[in-house]
Design an enzyme around this catalytic site. Sequence first.
Site, mmCIF file in Angstrom:
data_model
loop_
_atom_site.group_PDB
_atom_site.id
_atom_site.type_symbol
_atom_site.label_atom_id
_atom_site.label_comp_id
_atom_site.label_asym_id
_atom_site.label_seq_id
_atom_site.Cartn_x
_atom_site.Cartn_y
_atom_site.Cartn_z
ATOM 1 N N LEU A 358 -7.145 -0.468 -7.419
ATOM 2 C CA LEU A 358 -7.058 -1.801 -8.011
ATOM 3 C C LEU A 358 -6.213 -2.718 -7.133
ATOM 4 O O LEU A 358 -5.266 -2.279 -6.471
ATOM 5 C CB LEU A 358 -6.417 -1.729 -9.397
ATOM 6 C CG LEU A 358 -7.155 -0.941 -10.487
ATOM 7 C CD1 LEU A 358 -6.243 -0.727 -11.676
ATOM 8 C CD2 LEU A 358 -8.419 -1.682 -10.906
ATOM 9 N N PHE A 419 -0.967 -3.133 -5.401
ATOM 10 C CA PHE A 419 -2.061 -2.315 -4.896
ATOM 11 C C PHE A 419 -1.954 -0.950 -5.559
ATOM 12 O O PHE A 419 -0.888 -0.328 -5.520
ATOM 13 C CB PHE A 419 -1.974 -2.119 -3.382
ATOM 14 C CG PHE A 419 -2.304 -3.329 -2.557
ATOM 15 C CD1 PHE A 419 -2.538 -4.571 -3.122
ATOM 16 C CD2 PHE A 419 -2.385 -3.231 -1.177
ATOM 17 C CE1 PHE A 419 -2.844 -5.680 -2.352
ATOM 18 C CE2 PHE A 419 -2.685 -4.329 -0.390
ATOM 19 C CZ PHE A 419 -2.913 -5.558 -0.985
ATOM 20 N N GLU A 420 -3.029 -0.480 -6.173
ATOM 21 C CA GLU A 420 -3.093 0.876 -6.718
ATOM 22 C C GLU A 420 -3.995 1.697 -5.794
ATOM 23 O O GLU A 420 -5.217 1.568 -5.803
ATOM 24 C CB GLU A 420 -3.650 0.862 -8.143
ATOM 25 C CG GLU A 420 -2.755 0.179 -9.164
ATOM 26 C CD GLU A 420 -1.615 1.058 -9.646
ATOM 27 O OE1 GLU A 420 -1.498 2.206 -9.154
ATOM 28 O OE2 GLU A 420 -0.848 0.615 -10.521
ATOM 29 N N LEU A 421 -3.384 2.555 -4.983
ATOM 30 C CA LEU A 421 -4.096 3.257 -3.919
ATOM 31 C C LEU A 421 -4.811 4.501 -4.433
ATOM 32 O O LEU A 421 -4.224 5.306 -5.159
ATOM 33 C CB LEU A 421 -3.120 3.687 -2.818
ATOM 34 C CG LEU A 421 -2.154 2.640 -2.263
ATOM 35 C CD1 LEU A 421 -1.269 3.275 -1.201
ATOM 36 C CD2 LEU A 421 -2.895 1.445 -1.704
#
Length: 735
Positions: A358, A419-421
């Site tokens: 995301l 940032f959702e990695l």
Amino acid sequence: MFKSNGKSIWCVLPISWLFVEGVIAKESALWNADHEGIIDQPETIYKVFFPNELLARQAAISFHGQLLETDYKSGYMIMELTNEDKYKLKVYGFTFESAEQWVAERDRKLQAIQQQLKQRKILSERGERHVLMSGIPGYPCYQTVEETFQAAEAFTKNYPTLAEWLDVGNSWEKAAGKGGYDIKVLKLTNKNAKELKPILFANSAIHAREYTTAPLNLAFARHLLEGYGEDADATWILDHHEVHLMLMTNPDGRKKAESGHYWRKNTNQNYCGATSSNRGADLNRNFSFSWNTVSGGSSGNSCNETYRGSSPASEPEIKAIESYVRNLFPDRRGPDNDDAAPLDTMGLHLDIHSYSELVLWPWGTTRNTAPNGMQLQTLGRKFAFFNGYMPQQSIGLYPTDGTSDGISYGELGVPAFTFELGTQFFQSCSTFESKILPDNLAALIYAAKVVRAPYMIPSGPDVTSIKINNDFSAQRSSQGIPVTLSASVTDTRFSRRNGTEPTQAISAAEYYINVPPWKKGATAVPLQAVDGRFDEKTETVSGIVDTSELPVGKHMLYVRSQDADGNWGAVSAIFLPITNEPNINYCKAESINSSDEWISKVQVGQFIHTSGASHYSDFTELKTGKTIPLMLGRNEVTLTPDFAGRAYGEYWRIWIDFNRDGDFADSGEMVFDPGSSTTTTQRGVITVSSNAIIHQEENIKTRMRVVMRYKDAPSPCGRFSYGEVEDYTVEIRSK
């Protein structure tokens, strides 16, 4: 919500929650386990099946603390849930199964990690080389807390004019006198370039178990530092911008997670019992702006994974980050909830998390659009173009409060993104190295480019490639020979997931020599559309660069383009080396690893050059403006290694391309070979015979290659495991 005297005050009103796509509406008065007198039930691990991917990603935001793993293709998530959590998900159509098999596999992995930790301790006590920088057990691509700090410290030694390692606070354990760590920031910029510089601030590992986050930030730092002087974009970013990286925002918790535990919070022993594995506060619910303002936005149960802490910014880690951010950025947002920050606001804050693929922006407390919502959305879709993630406002199925965007955007007006990695907390190294790292590194580089005006620049076109060509070489130009500059520009680089951005035709493009467009004295030179007119959203542009007035050396060409709405996009750059020498393409040579040992100093006669660790370094005249004078006959040479830890035996050799044919293979071109390795400084003599000067000119310039290799004799070309390669220009003088 409004701001008063720099503090945020929130007024909470009833909110109507809507299902995605407006299918079902539900009032906000849902059963809340955090109300007074209600205690969460024991948590159980479930395989949770989601109705669709969009709802799954919404759930990943609201139930991030309960997430353990996700398989989007198979349609389920692994989550640790109370009955209350299940209720909240069930109303959206989620279903549940036992996750016994996943738990068994997790326990097996945990046992294997514990065994590796024991074995590593044994090997370390023996002084085994390969465990000095081994990474997290089972995940060698992820540095431990100590290794991360060591790498940052090494950057400051190797790049003293570009890197600083700043102590900005303490972890909970250190503040409590129980060991712990400093909270530190790696500051990257060219200290010698004095000007007002916009700032990119990126913190990582605020949640301990999110393995990918700190290594990504560290790799970003390495890319900028190692690229300085070699990569034009990395160079101008560090010359004209600042990058501040809080690599380990939660080092105490991270240390717990390194042993394979799904630790999320810090390790504050005042919450949930001093020895409980559920102790601590969720640092990303402890920020002072919007702290505990939304029903269900965080937990009041100290054993819960989203426990907000005892008060706003109660945790020393959050005190450190809030204080640091307030010192970085001025307050540019007004006192009212609807006050937008000015469009010319500088700076950018990225909070690097995992997982869920995301890109998120404010608000997460409400479904209302933030006052700079349109600009945040544009930049978010630009980021999502690079990493392929879902761009969306950070509200999920339910709200969250006390999160990191509050300090930067909510209080100060600086654009803030999360940032959702990736798809797992303990992501495999193969996935990280092949996908997560390259995709998100591109997004971070773009972030570093646009911090001068992040609310405006992302609307403009991007420069996707730049080339220089002339009759002699695509790498350098002889002085006075015109150079053709060509570039591709496009206004289309936005993610098309979750909506689209308006795009326009390209209307103009231009380049600048050495002085970027925002600086006084910058001169724009127009570039022309190759097809004769600007009428497409993607264009190839070109122009001629006059080199007649450019001195010998390396020059910077800055390129940017404009769309039909008048938006100028991000700058990209390329080096233009100008030389009065014939162009020669030399074979490549480099080490794979220079972290343990590297060339520290090369001294030839009175010439002395010191440097830090690198796989390969080009110190030729074109790069540095300096040459090594060599006299016919004997020239004393001193070669000094340096080491991160203990000293190793290093084998040195030196070659000079006397006939300037582009290789080091001719007889007599290996001019220094001591015949054995040593752990200390190597001394000797380079002898230059009169036969070396084969041209008519009195003095000649050519290339000298110095190679230091661990243990074995090096060759002038190719790759090897440990050591470093450095190239220099030598001027052979006949008298």
